[in-house]
Write a protein that holds these residues in place. Structure first.
Motif, PDB file in Angstrom:
ATOM      1  N   ILE A 176      -3.733  -5.458  -8.937  1.00  0.00           N
ATOM      2  CA  ILE A 176      -3.315  -5.335  -7.553  1.00  0.00           C
ATOM      3  C   ILE A 176      -4.485  -5.759  -6.669  1.00  0.00           C
ATOM      4  CG2 ILE A 176      -2.598  -3.758  -5.727  1.00  0.00           C
ATOM      5  CD1 ILE A 176      -1.126  -2.127  -7.740  1.00  0.00           C
ATOM      6  N   PRO A 177      -4.305  -6.809  -5.873  1.00  0.00           N
ATOM      7  CA  PRO A 177      -5.432  -7.363  -5.109  1.00  0.00           C
ATOM      8  C   PRO A 177      -5.684  -6.662  -3.781  1.00  0.00           C
ATOM      9  CG  PRO A 177      -3.508  -8.700  -4.773  1.00  0.00           C
ATOM     10  CD  PRO A 177      -3.087  -7.603  -5.723  1.00  0.00           C
ATOM     11  N   LEU A 178      -5.230  -5.426  -3.638  1.00  0.00           N
ATOM     12  CA  LEU A 178      -5.506  -4.649  -2.434  1.00  0.00           C
ATOM     13  C   LEU A 178      -5.711  -3.200  -2.837  1.00  0.00           C
ATOM     14  CD1 LEU A 178      -2.428  -3.266  -1.810  1.00  0.00           C
ATOM     15  CD2 LEU A 178      -2.040  -5.626  -1.158  1.00  0.00           C
ATOM     16  N   LYS A 179      -6.323  -2.418  -1.934  1.00  0.00           N
ATOM     17  CA  LYS A 179      -6.742  -1.063  -2.268  1.00  0.00           C
ATOM     18  C   LYS A 179      -6.185  -0.066  -1.271  1.00  0.00           C
ATOM     19  CE  LYS A 179     -11.117  -2.592  -4.341  1.00  0.00           C
ATOM     20  NZ  LYS A 179     -12.599  -2.471  -4.290  1.00  0.00           N
ATOM     21  N   ASN A 180      -5.999   1.157  -1.753  1.00  0.00           N
ATOM     22  CA  ASN A 180      -5.551   2.231  -0.877  1.00  0.00           C
ATOM     23  C   ASN A 180      -6.520   2.401   0.290  1.00  0.00           C
ATOM     24  OD1 ASN A 180      -4.605   3.193  -3.849  1.00  0.00           O
ATOM     25  ND2 ASN A 180      -3.156   3.869  -2.299  1.00  0.00           N
ATOM     26  N   GLY A 181      -5.959   2.583   1.488  1.00  0.00           N
ATOM     27  CA  GLY A 181      -6.776   2.834   2.659  1.00  0.00           C
ATOM     28  C   GLY A 181      -7.428   1.620   3.262  1.00  0.00           C
ATOM     29  N   GLU A 182      -7.079   0.409   2.792  1.00  0.00           N
ATOM     30  CA  GLU A 182      -7.722  -0.798   3.304  1.00  0.00           C
ATOM     31  C   GLU A 182      -6.713  -1.742   3.943  1.00  0.00           C
ATOM     32  OE1 GLU A 182     -10.150  -2.784   0.462  1.00  0.00           O
ATOM     33  OE2 GLU A 182     -11.544  -1.091   0.238  1.00  0.00           O
ATOM     34  N   HIS A 183      -7.198  -2.539   4.910  1.00  0.00           N
ATOM     35  CA  HIS A 183      -6.374  -3.569   5.513  1.00  0.00           C
ATOM     36  C   HIS A 183      -6.147  -4.707   4.520  1.00  0.00           C
ATOM     37  CE1 HIS A 183      -7.639  -1.576   9.272  1.00  0.00           C
ATOM     38  NE2 HIS A 183      -6.530  -2.086   9.777  1.00  0.00           N
ATOM     39  N   PHE A 184      -5.020  -5.380   4.670  1.00  0.00           N
ATOM     40  CA  PHE A 184      -4.738  -6.538   3.832  1.00  0.00           C
ATOM     41  C   PHE A 184      -3.841  -7.497   4.602  1.00  0.00           C
ATOM     42  CE2 PHE A 184      -1.099  -3.806   3.164  1.00  0.00           C
ATOM     43  CZ  PHE A 184      -0.025  -4.677   3.070  1.00  0.00           C
ATOM     44  N   ASP A 185      -3.839  -8.744   4.164  1.00  0.00           N
ATOM     45  CA  ASP A 185      -2.819  -9.661   4.634  1.00  0.00           C
ATOM     46  C   ASP A 185      -2.210 -10.376   3.438  1.00  0.00           C
ATOM     47  OD1 ASP A 185      -4.703 -11.619   4.012  1.00  0.00           O
ATOM     48  OD2 ASP A 185      -4.618 -12.611   5.947  1.00  0.00           O
ATOM     49  N   MET A 186      -0.977 -10.785   3.592  1.00  0.00           N
ATOM     50  CA  MET A 186      -0.242 -11.434   2.513  1.00  0.00           C
ATOM     51  C   MET A 186       0.582 -12.575   3.087  1.00  0.00           C
ATOM     52  SD  MET A 186       2.290  -9.757  -0.357  1.00  0.00           S
ATOM     53  CE  MET A 186       3.787  -9.659   0.637  1.00  0.00           C
ATOM     54  N   LEU A 187       0.599 -13.671   2.372  1.00  0.00           N
ATOM     55  CA  LEU A 187       1.342 -14.843   2.780  1.00  0.00           C
ATOM     56  C   LEU A 187       2.300 -15.235   1.662  1.00  0.00           C
ATOM     57  CD1 LEU A 187       1.674 -17.283   4.796  1.00  0.00           C
ATOM     58  CD2 LEU A 187      -0.060 -18.448   3.416  1.00  0.00           C
ATOM     59  N   VAL A 188       3.567 -15.423   1.996  1.00  0.00           N
ATOM     60  CA  VAL A 188       4.564 -15.920   1.049  1.00  0.00           C
ATOM     61  C   VAL A 188       5.016 -17.287   1.539  1.00  0.00           C
ATOM     62  CG1 VAL A 188       6.771 -15.530  -0.100  1.00  0.00           C
ATOM     63  CG2 VAL A 188       5.312 -13.577   0.477  1.00  0.00           C
ATOM     64  N   MET A 189       4.730 -18.312   0.752  1.00  0.00           N
ATOM     65  CA  MET A 189       5.095 -19.685   1.094  1.00  0.00           C
ATOM     66  C   MET A 189       6.312 -20.087   0.266  1.00  0.00           C
ATOM     67  SD  MET A 189       1.188 -21.212   1.084  1.00  0.00           S
ATOM     68  CE  MET A 189       1.552 -22.669   2.066  1.00  0.00           C
ATOM     69  N   ILE A 190       7.289 -20.700   0.924  1.00  0.00           N
ATOM     70  CA  ILE A 190       8.518 -21.105   0.253  1.00  0.00           C
ATOM     71  C   ILE A 190       8.391 -22.564  -0.150  1.00  0.00           C
ATOM     72  CG2 ILE A 190      11.026 -21.074   0.354  1.00  0.00           C
ATOM     73  CD1 ILE A 190       9.592 -18.359   0.972  1.00  0.00           C
ATOM     74  N   THR A 191       8.277 -22.820  -1.444  1.00  0.00           N
ATOM     75  CA  THR A 191       8.174 -24.183  -1.946  1.00  0.00           C
ATOM     76  C   THR A 191       9.475 -24.573  -2.648  1.00  0.00           C
ATOM     77  OG1 THR A 191       7.351 -23.726  -4.190  1.00  0.00           O
ATOM     78  CG2 THR A 191       5.733 -23.672  -2.387  1.00  0.00           C
ATOM     79  N   GLN A 192       9.540 -25.807  -3.093  1.00  0.00           N
ATOM     80  CA  GLN A 192      10.741 -26.296  -3.758  1.00  0.00           C
ATOM     81  C   GLN A 192      11.015 -25.538  -5.045  1.00  0.00           C
ATOM     82  OE1 GLN A 192      12.451 -29.051  -2.243  1.00  0.00           O
ATOM     83  NE2 GLN A 192      14.126 -28.378  -3.571  1.00  0.00           N
ATOM     84  N   GLU A 193       9.949 -25.093  -5.719  1.00  0.00           N
ATOM     85  CA  GLU A 193      10.100 -24.477  -7.036  1.00  0.00           C
ATOM     86  C   GLU A 193       9.985 -22.959  -7.030  1.00  0.00           C
ATOM     87  OE1 GLU A 193       7.643 -26.767  -6.409  1.00  0.00           O
ATOM     88  OE2 GLU A 193       8.764 -28.543  -7.077  1.00  0.00           O
ATOM     89  N   HIS A 194       9.251 -22.378  -6.069  1.00  0.00           N
ATOM     90  CA  HIS A 194       8.952 -20.961  -6.192  1.00  0.00           C
ATOM     91  C   HIS A 194       8.557 -20.324  -4.857  1.00  0.00           C
ATOM     92  CE1 HIS A 194       5.232 -23.280  -7.535  1.00  0.00           C
ATOM     93  NE2 HIS A 194       4.951 -22.858  -6.329  1.00  0.00           N
ATOM     94  N   TYR A 195       8.395 -18.993  -4.901  1.00  0.00           N
ATOM     95  CA  TYR A 195       7.751 -18.225  -3.844  1.00  0.00           C
ATOM     96  C   TYR A 195       6.269 -18.133  -4.229  1.00  0.00           C
ATOM     97  CZ  TYR A 195      12.523 -16.708  -2.721  1.00  0.00           C
ATOM     98  OH  TYR A 195      13.861 -16.673  -2.401  1.00  0.00           O
ATOM     99  N   LYS A 196       5.413 -18.680  -3.407  1.00  0.00           N
ATOM    100  CA  LYS A 196       3.977 -18.685  -3.685  1.00  0.00           C
ATOM    101  C   LYS A 196       3.321 -17.593  -2.863  1.00  0.00           C
ATOM    102  CE  LYS A 196      -0.083 -21.731  -3.592  1.00  0.00           C
ATOM    103  NZ  LYS A 196      -0.562 -23.094  -3.277  1.00  0.00           N
ATOM    104  N   VAL A 197       2.650 -16.647  -3.536  1.00  0.00           N
ATOM    105  CA  VAL A 197       2.091 -15.463  -2.882  1.00  0.00           C
ATOM    106  C   VAL A 197       0.569 -15.558  -2.846  1.00  0.00           C
ATOM    107  CG1 VAL A 197       1.956 -12.944  -2.902  1.00  0.00           C
ATOM    108  CG2 VAL A 197       4.040 -14.091  -3.702  1.00  0.00           C
TER     109      VAL A 197
END
Length: 303
Positions: free
Chosen positions: A94-115
């Motif tokens: 898990i690339p984020l931790k309890n109690g910390e700020h995070f941002d996440m980007l989901v890109m929609i490509t022809q083949e997949h959801y890229k996170v």
């Protein structure tokens, strides 16, 4: 003053959870969805669903993203089609931790959801059903959402005139970009980033390329808790402006700026709230270079 987002840019600020909202004009290849949040200190899990309807319990789900903390330390990816969950995919990190700020980007490509999480590639989930069936975005869990933003939806001829291209995500610093036509009327510049805990100040400059003058210098000073604005013309700084309705810049926080050019001034909004206007001191169309530098981590810039 009412905040009007740039065409194709659909932010929601400080939404309550559970969050469920229709995807503007439907999901399509090339779109992106961006999240800013703060994980609760005792968070055990949260969920992001790209769903085929507004009912979180009954409707099918094209893409299910489910980080699990509290000893699991893994992320589950799956889809629910015809009422049945398909094979789960796992990533034991898990690339984020309890109690910390995070941002996440989901890109929609022809083949997949890229996170991407905190600017780093995390996972790609292949499409199991056509993305055109996705109608709603659903988010819930023990966290605080600062914003959810859709990019690249509802294209119009107005949008093509207002924005030069798609957003640039996680650009390296210092950042510099030429603005074709300068700060022409009705143009909007979007700058979103994170201020590190050790930050003192950073700069957003709109530069006149032919002379090196600075039409507008925006200088958030964390140590002074001030947002200083000024112009550097003909070799000299002018008078500073410091009055502000509220200050969105603080160490350890995300910010979301929309800088809109009007006939007489630049109108600046932060997190959907108007914070100041800056009257043009030089012809705005001459300001054709955007420069961002110093103590800031950029999430995306769109011009």
């Amino acid at each position: 003053m009412t905040f009007v987002p740039a065409p194709g840019y659909h932010p929601t600020y400080n939404p309550t959870l559970p969050f469920c909202k229709p995807v503007p004009c439907g999901l399509k290849v090339g779109m992106s969805v961006y999240f800013q949040g703060l994980a609760d200190k005792n968070m055990q899990r949260f969920v992001v669903n790209f769903a085929m309807g507004p009912d979180a319990v009954r409707d099918d789900i094209a893409f299910h993203f489910n980080p699990r903390f509290a000893g699991w330390n893994k992320v589950i990816f799956s889809a629910r089609l015809s009422g049945m969950w398909g094979a789960a995919e796992e990533k034991k990190k898990i690339p984020l931790k309890n109690g910390e700020h995070f941002d996440m980007l989901v890109m929609i490509t022809q083949e997949h959801y890229k996170v991407l999480v905190n600017g780093n590639h995390f996972y790609e989930f292949g499409h199991r059903t056509p993305i055109q069936k996705v109608t709603h975005l659903y988010v819930d869990g023990a966290m605080t959402l600062q914003s959810v933003t859709f990019f690249g939806s509802c294209p119009t001829s107005c949008e093509e005139q207002a924005m030069e291209g798609p957003p640039i995500f996680y650009p390296p610093m210092p950042y510099m970009r030429r603005l074709q036509g300068g700060l022409k009327t009705n143009r909007t510049i979007i700058v979103v980033g994170f201020i590190p805990l050790s930050a003192h100040r950073f700069f957003i400059n709109f530069i006149v390329g032919t002379t090196g003058d600075i039409a507008l210098n925006i200088n958030p000073c964390m140590d002074e808790k001030a947002v200083v604005r000024n112009s550097f013309l003909k070799g000299a700084w002018g008078s500073e402006e410091r009055s502000i309705s509220y200050n969105p810049f603080a160490p350890g926080q995300y910010f979301d700026l929309s800088i809109h050019a009007s006939t007489d001034n630049l109108k600046v909004f932060a997190n959907g709230q108007h914070i100041f206007d800056y009257k043009h001191r030089v012809s705005a169309t001459l300001a054709d270079i955007l420069e961002i530098s110093s103590d800031v981590i950029l999430s995306y810039v769109q011009v």
